[in-house]
Write a protein that holds these residues in place. Structure first.
Motif, PDB file in Angstrom:
ATOM      1  N   LEU A   1       0.796  -1.236   0.000  1.00 23.66           N
ATOM      2  CA  LEU A   1       0.000   0.000   0.000  1.00 23.66           C
ATOM      3  C   LEU A   1       0.825   1.280   0.000  1.00 23.66           C
ATOM      4  O   LEU A   1       0.345   2.339   0.403  1.00 23.66           O
ATOM      5  CB  LEU A   1      -1.010   0.014   1.156  1.00 23.66           C
TER       6      LEU A   1
ATOM      7  N   ARG B   1      -8.845   3.010  -5.603  1.00 22.59           N
ATOM      8  CA  ARG B   1      -9.035   1.608  -5.229  1.00 22.59           C
ATOM      9  C   ARG B   1     -10.367   1.069  -5.750  1.00 22.59           C
ATOM     10  O   ARG B   1     -10.459  -0.107  -6.136  1.00 22.59           O
ATOM     11  CB  ARG B   1      -8.957   1.436  -3.713  1.00 22.59           C
TER      12      ARG B   1
ATOM     13  N   GLN C   1     -15.530  -6.453  -3.504  1.00 25.65           N
ATOM     14  CA  GLN C   1     -14.545  -5.460  -3.078  1.00 25.65           C
ATOM     15  C   GLN C   1     -14.831  -4.083  -3.687  1.00 25.65           C
ATOM     16  O   GLN C   1     -14.658  -3.062  -3.030  1.00 25.65           O
ATOM     17  CB  GLN C   1     -13.123  -5.906  -3.448  1.00 25.65           C
TER      18      GLN C   1
ATOM     19  N   ASP D   1     -10.049   1.356   8.633  1.00 26.09           N
ATOM     20  CA  ASP D   1      -9.554   2.678   9.027  1.00 26.09           C
ATOM     21  C   ASP D   1     -10.324   3.794   8.318  1.00 26.09           C
ATOM     22  O   ASP D   1     -10.616   4.838   8.909  1.00 26.09           O
ATOM     23  CB  ASP D   1      -8.058   2.803   8.717  1.00 26.09           C
TER      24      ASP D   1
ATOM     25  N   LYS E   1      -5.507   3.733   4.606  1.00 27.53           N
ATOM     26  CA  LYS E   1      -5.605   3.048   3.322  1.00 27.53           C
ATOM     27  C   LYS E   1      -6.317   1.696   3.410  1.00 27.53           C
ATOM     28  O   LYS E   1      -6.460   1.020   2.418  1.00 27.53           O
ATOM     29  CB  LYS E   1      -4.208   2.888   2.720  1.00 27.53           C
ATOM     30  N   ARG E   2      -6.761   1.345   4.570  1.00 29.74           N
ATOM     31  CA  ARG E   2      -7.489   0.083   4.742  1.00 29.74           C
ATOM     32  C   ARG E   2      -8.942   0.401   5.069  1.00 29.74           C
ATOM     33  O   ARG E   2      -9.235   1.382   5.751  1.00 29.74           O
ATOM     34  CB  ARG E   2      -6.855  -0.749   5.846  1.00 29.74           C
TER      35      ARG E   2
ATOM     36  N   TRP F   1     -15.398  -0.665  -1.498  1.00 29.20           N
ATOM     37  CA  TRP F   1     -14.649   0.565  -1.744  1.00 29.20           C
ATOM     38  C   TRP F   1     -15.577   1.701  -2.177  1.00 29.20           C
ATOM     39  O   TRP F   1     -15.393   2.851  -1.757  1.00 29.20           O
ATOM     40  CB  TRP F   1     -13.549   0.346  -2.780  1.00 29.20           C
TER      41      TRP F   1
END
Length: 173
Positions: A71, A136, A144, A103, A99-100, A148
């Motif tokens: 990342l 992302r 996914q 978070d 970036k997760r 995002w």
């Protein structure tokens, strides 16, 4: 309006827009206040202090970015990557913004329950997190991509809400 134009408008408005902060609140980006020992990152780095820096930040975001499996974000354009502000950009992107997904969800929840408007540096970092989530989302597929996209939408709504609350130039307290 495409996302790049929207991002430029958000960044520009963030440098122009504000209110003073009279109450103490939890930090949205604690990593900015806890630099890594191995990093030469200044305490609480800010990327944009002028319109020229907003435009440069926009160029960084328009340039092809690379995200490694761990990342880490870098600018592929060697000329742009060699600029002094590019070092600050990499530092903020790699050491400060989340970036997760967990978070980013925590950040969105904190933003939605926050009174007043964001400080200049928090606005900037939230916009960069939004740009990261958009990147992302574009690279993801299936479930996914939906996860995002939801994070992207939450960040956008928080920024929109902040912009609607603000009146005047945004300053750091």
């Amino acid at each position: 309006m495409d996302w790049k134009t929207l991002l430029l408008l958000l960044l520009y408005y963030g440098t122009q827009a504000t209110v003073s902060h009279r109450w103490s609140r939890a930090m949205l980006f604690p990593a900015a206040h806890r630099p890594k020992r191995s990093s030469s990152m200044p305490l609480n780095p800010i990327l944009q202090t002028s319109l020229e820096e907003v435009e440069l930040l926009y160029e960084f975001l328009l340039a092809e970015l690379e995200i490694t499996p761990d990342l880490k974000i870098s600018i592929k354009d060697e000329e742009l990557a060699s600029l002094r502000k590019a070092t600050s950009f990499r530092t903020v992107c790699n050491d400060v913004i989340p970036k997760r997904i967990p978070d980013i969800r925590r950040l969105s929840a904190s933003l939605s329950s926050r009174p007043g408007i964001l400080k200049k540096e928090d606005f900037e970092r939230t916009v960069l997190t939004l740009a990261y989530a958009a990147y992302r989302t574009a690279l993801s597929q299936g479930y996914q991509k939906d996860v995002w996209a939801q994070s992207l939408l939450s960040l956008f709504q928080a920024l929109r809400h902040d912009l609607l609350r603000s009146s005047g130039p945004r300053v750091s307290p």
